[in-house]
Design a protein around this motif. Structure first.
Motif, PDB file in Angstrom:
ATOM      1  N   TYR A   1      -1.787   3.906  -8.249  1.00  0.00           N
ATOM      2  CA  TYR A   1      -2.496   3.250  -7.156  1.00  0.00           C
ATOM      3  C   TYR A   1      -1.582   3.341  -5.934  1.00  0.00           C
ATOM      4  O   TYR A   1      -0.427   2.906  -5.976  1.00  0.00           O
ATOM      5  N   HIS A   2      -2.106   3.937  -4.849  1.00  0.00           N
ATOM      6  CA  HIS A   2      -1.313   4.130  -3.632  1.00  0.00           C
ATOM      7  C   HIS A   2      -2.250   4.206  -2.437  1.00  0.00           C
ATOM      8  O   HIS A   2      -3.308   4.829  -2.515  1.00  0.00           O
ATOM      9  N   GLN A   3      -1.866   3.547  -1.355  1.00  0.00           N
ATOM     10  CA  GLN A   3      -2.640   3.555  -0.106  1.00  0.00           C
ATOM     11  C   GLN A   3      -4.078   3.094  -0.339  1.00  0.00           C
ATOM     12  O   GLN A   3      -5.024   3.623   0.256  1.00  0.00           O
ATOM     13  N   GLY A   4      -4.255   2.125  -1.247  1.00  0.00           N
ATOM     14  CA  GLY A   4      -5.565   1.534  -1.464  1.00  0.00           C
ATOM     15  C   GLY A   4      -6.505   2.354  -2.313  1.00  0.00           C
ATOM     16  O   GLY A   4      -7.712   2.089  -2.326  1.00  0.00           O
ATOM     17  N   ARG A   5      -5.984   3.366  -3.028  1.00  0.00           N
ATOM     18  CA  ARG A   5      -6.875   4.159  -3.885  1.00  0.00           C
ATOM     19  C   ARG A   5      -6.146   4.633  -5.135  1.00  0.00           C
ATOM     20  O   ARG A   5      -4.924   4.671  -5.184  1.00  0.00           O
ATOM     21  N   PHE A   6      -6.932   4.986  -6.138  1.00  0.00           N
ATOM     22  CA  PHE A   6      -6.383   5.536  -7.367  1.00  0.00           C
ATOM     23  C   PHE A   6      -6.087   7.004  -7.132  1.00  0.00           C
ATOM     24  O   PHE A   6      -6.874   7.722  -6.513  1.00  0.00           O
ATOM     25  N   THR A   7      -4.944   7.457  -7.618  1.00  0.00           N
ATOM     26  CA  THR A   7      -4.508   8.826  -7.371  1.00  0.00           C
ATOM     27  C   THR A   7      -3.681   9.317  -8.548  1.00  0.00           C
ATOM     28  O   THR A   7      -3.476   8.598  -9.513  1.00  0.00           O
ATOM     29  N   ALA A   8      -3.211  10.550  -8.443  1.00  0.00           N
ATOM     30  CA  ALA A   8      -2.443  11.160  -9.537  1.00  0.00           C
ATOM     31  C   ALA A   8      -1.108  11.658  -9.020  1.00  0.00           C
ATOM     32  O   ALA A   8      -0.904  11.808  -7.805  1.00  0.00           O
ATOM     33  N   LEU A   9      -0.206  11.913  -9.944  1.00  0.00           N
ATOM     34  CA  LEU A   9       1.095  12.496  -9.574  1.00  0.00           C
ATOM     35  C   LEU A   9       0.894  13.913  -9.074  1.00  0.00           C
ATOM     36  O   LEU A   9      -0.031  14.618  -9.500  1.00  0.00           O
ATOM     37  N   ARG A  10       1.763  14.333  -8.205  1.00  0.00           N
ATOM     38  CA  ARG A  10       1.787  15.731  -7.771  1.00  0.00           C
ATOM     39  C   ARG A  10       3.153  16.290  -8.114  1.00  0.00           C
ATOM     40  O   ARG A  10       4.157  15.595  -7.950  1.00  0.00           O
TER      41      ARG A  10
ATOM     42  N   HIS B   1      -7.164  10.606 -15.770  1.00  0.00           N
ATOM     43  CA  HIS B   1      -8.562  10.896 -16.083  1.00  0.00           C
ATOM     44  C   HIS B   1      -9.418   9.615 -16.122  1.00  0.00           C
ATOM     45  O   HIS B   1     -10.620   9.698 -16.341  1.00  0.00           O
ATOM     46  N   GLN B   2      -8.815   8.444 -15.871  1.00  0.00           N
ATOM     47  CA  GLN B   2      -9.524   7.176 -16.020  1.00  0.00           C
ATOM     48  C   GLN B   2      -9.721   6.418 -14.711  1.00  0.00           C
ATOM     49  O   GLN B   2      -9.764   5.191 -14.686  1.00  0.00           O
ATOM     50  N   ARG B   3      -9.895   7.153 -13.623  1.00  0.00           N
ATOM     51  CA  ARG B   3     -10.136   6.512 -12.322  1.00  0.00           C
ATOM     52  C   ARG B   3     -11.386   5.641 -12.353  1.00  0.00           C
ATOM     53  O   ARG B   3     -11.391   4.540 -11.808  1.00  0.00           O
ATOM     54  N   ASP B   4     -12.449   6.141 -12.983  1.00  0.00           N
ATOM     55  CA  ASP B   4     -13.687   5.361 -13.044  1.00  0.00           C
ATOM     56  C   ASP B   4     -13.492   4.075 -13.841  1.00  0.00           C
ATOM     57  O   ASP B   4     -14.018   3.025 -13.463  1.00  0.00           O
ATOM     58  N   LEU B   5     -12.745   4.153 -14.932  1.00  0.00           N
ATOM     59  CA  LEU B   5     -12.471   2.965 -15.739  1.00  0.00           C
ATOM     60  C   LEU B   5     -11.672   1.951 -14.928  1.00  0.00           C
ATOM     61  O   LEU B   5     -11.978   0.758 -14.925  1.00  0.00           O
ATOM     62  N   ALA B   6     -10.659   2.416 -14.210  1.00  0.00           N
ATOM     63  CA  ALA B   6      -9.857   1.526 -13.362  1.00  0.00           C
ATOM     64  C   ALA B   6     -10.744   0.861 -12.312  1.00  0.00           C
ATOM     65  O   ALA B   6     -10.624  -0.344 -12.071  1.00  0.00           O
ATOM     66  N   ALA B   7     -11.632   1.628 -11.703  1.00  0.00           N
ATOM     67  CA  ALA B   7     -12.523   1.083 -10.679  1.00  0.00           C
ATOM     68  C   ALA B   7     -13.484   0.064 -11.282  1.00  0.00           C
ATOM     69  O   ALA B   7     -13.757  -0.978 -10.668  1.00  0.00           O
ATOM     70  N   THR B   8     -13.988   0.313 -12.469  1.00  0.00           N
ATOM     71  CA  THR B   8     -14.893  -0.631 -13.135  1.00  0.00           C
ATOM     72  C   THR B   8     -14.201  -1.967 -13.376  1.00  0.00           C
ATOM     73  O   THR B   8     -14.757  -3.029 -13.084  1.00  0.00           O
ATOM     74  N   PHE B   9     -12.973  -1.924 -13.883  1.00  0.00           N
ATOM     75  CA  PHE B   9     -12.262  -3.168 -14.181  1.00  0.00           C
ATOM     76  C   PHE B   9     -11.731  -3.854 -12.918  1.00  0.00           C
ATOM     77  O   PHE B   9     -11.359  -5.021 -12.965  1.00  0.00           O
ATOM     78  N   ALA B  10     -11.720  -3.140 -11.787  1.00  0.00           N
ATOM     79  CA  ALA B  10     -11.287  -3.725 -10.515  1.00  0.00           C
ATOM     80  C   ALA B  10     -12.451  -4.351  -9.745  1.00  0.00           C
ATOM     81  O   ALA B  10     -12.240  -5.180  -8.874  1.00  0.00           O
TER      82      ALA B  10
ATOM     83  N   ARG C   1       0.840  -1.203   0.000  1.00  0.00           N
ATOM     84  CA  ARG C   1       0.000   0.000   0.000  1.00  0.00           C
ATOM     85  C   ARG C   1       0.875   1.255   0.000  1.00  0.00           C
ATOM     86  O   ARG C   1       0.456   2.308  -0.421  1.00  0.00           O
ATOM     87  N   ARG C   2       2.088   1.115   0.480  1.00  0.00           N
ATOM     88  CA  ARG C   2       3.015   2.242   0.535  1.00  0.00           C
ATOM     89  C   ARG C   2       3.828   2.391  -0.757  1.00  0.00           C
ATOM     90  O   ARG C   2       4.569   3.335  -0.923  1.00  0.00           O
ATOM     91  N   HIS C   3       3.673   1.437  -1.653  1.00  0.00           N
ATOM     92  CA  HIS C   3       4.395   1.433  -2.924  1.00  0.00           C
ATOM     93  C   HIS C   3       3.460   1.939  -4.020  1.00  0.00           C
ATOM     94  O   HIS C   3       2.474   1.280  -4.348  1.00  0.00           O
ATOM     95  N   ALA C   4       3.742   3.112  -4.562  1.00  0.00           N
ATOM     96  CA  ALA C   4       2.916   3.639  -5.648  1.00  0.00           C
ATOM     97  C   ALA C   4       3.187   2.834  -6.917  1.00  0.00           C
ATOM     98  O   ALA C   4       4.328   2.546  -7.251  1.00  0.00           O
ATOM     99  N   ALA C   5       2.116   2.457  -7.608  1.00  0.00           N
ATOM    100  CA  ALA C   5       2.247   1.660  -8.823  1.00  0.00           C
ATOM    101  C   ALA C   5       1.395   2.262  -9.923  1.00  0.00           C
ATOM    102  O   ALA C   5       0.312   2.805  -9.667  1.00  0.00           O
ATOM    103  N   GLY C   6       1.860   2.151 -11.146  1.00  0.00           N
ATOM    104  CA  GLY C   6       1.059   2.541 -12.290  1.00  0.00           C
ATOM    105  C   GLY C   6      -0.123   1.603 -12.428  1.00  0.00           C
ATOM    106  O   GLY C   6      -0.101   0.470 -11.942  1.00  0.00           O
ATOM    107  N   VAL C   7      -1.167   2.075 -13.088  1.00  0.00           N
ATOM    108  CA  VAL C   7      -2.392   1.291 -13.239  1.00  0.00           C
ATOM    109  C   VAL C   7      -2.571   0.897 -14.701  1.00  0.00           C
ATOM    110  O   VAL C   7      -2.502   1.741 -15.588  1.00  0.00           O
TER     111      VAL C   7
END
Length: 169
Positions: A159-168, A86-95, A23-29
């Motif tokens: 994907y980080h800490q159990g949720r989809f997120t974006a770079l800052r 911009h594809q958080r909803d798509l990622a959530a649908t496929f998850a 959960r502490r390891h940020a990963a691409g989706v």
């Protein structure tokens, strides 16, 4: 820099420890797709890795009990899609288990080798499966890239800490 916790807080290996650490390891989706006997299948993956440049090869993990596994186990080709922020909803649908992953609002088309190709992604590849390796309750799929397109615009979804997120910045 933050000091590492002392060894006294160490835990014995377990599924919970592994989940907590990753959960502490940020990963691409990514979304992996394939053509199954009863239509297209797909799932969200954060385990995508580049394996080799020559030949171009990648790997991803899939749960042996996942609804997509029978199609992935039987197919010769898969689609690999890199999602944008911009594809958080798509990622959530496929998850989500039981979701109609290829129904509206998902936009897709039949691609090379009959692989479902998602629209609007940052990049996609069609890959030939070369091996499926048992790994605990998962299978590691090794696939050689056949063709793809990396011309999508935007920033990657993470994907980080159990949720989809974006770079800052």
């Amino acid at each position: 820099m933050t000091a590492s916790p002392g060894l006294e807080s160490a835990q014995l290996a377990s599924a919970d420890l592994l989940r907590s650490v990753f959960r502490r390891h940020a990963a691409g989706v990514a979304v992996i797709t394939a053509r199954g006997e009863s239509g297209p299948v797909g799932f969200t993956a954060t385990s995508l890795s580049s394996v080799s440049a020559e030949p171009p090869m990648l790997s991803f993990g899939v749960g042996a009990g996942a609804s997509s596994w029978p199609a992935i186990a039987a197919t010769d080709h898969v689609g690999v899609h890199i999602l944008g922020e911009h594809q958080r909803d798509l990622a959530a649908t496929f998850a989500r288990s039981g979701a109609d992953r290829f129904g509206a609002p998902t936009v897709w088309r039949d691609g090379p080798e009959g692989v479902p190709v998602l629209d609007g992604v940052l990049a996609w590849m069609v890959c030939r499966v070369v091996a499926r390796v048992p790994a605990g309750d998962h299978r590691i799929v090794l696939a050689e890239v056949a063709l793809g397109d990396s011309s999508g615009q935007g920033r990657p979804l993470l994907y980080h800490q159990g949720r989809f997120t974006a770079l800052r910045d």
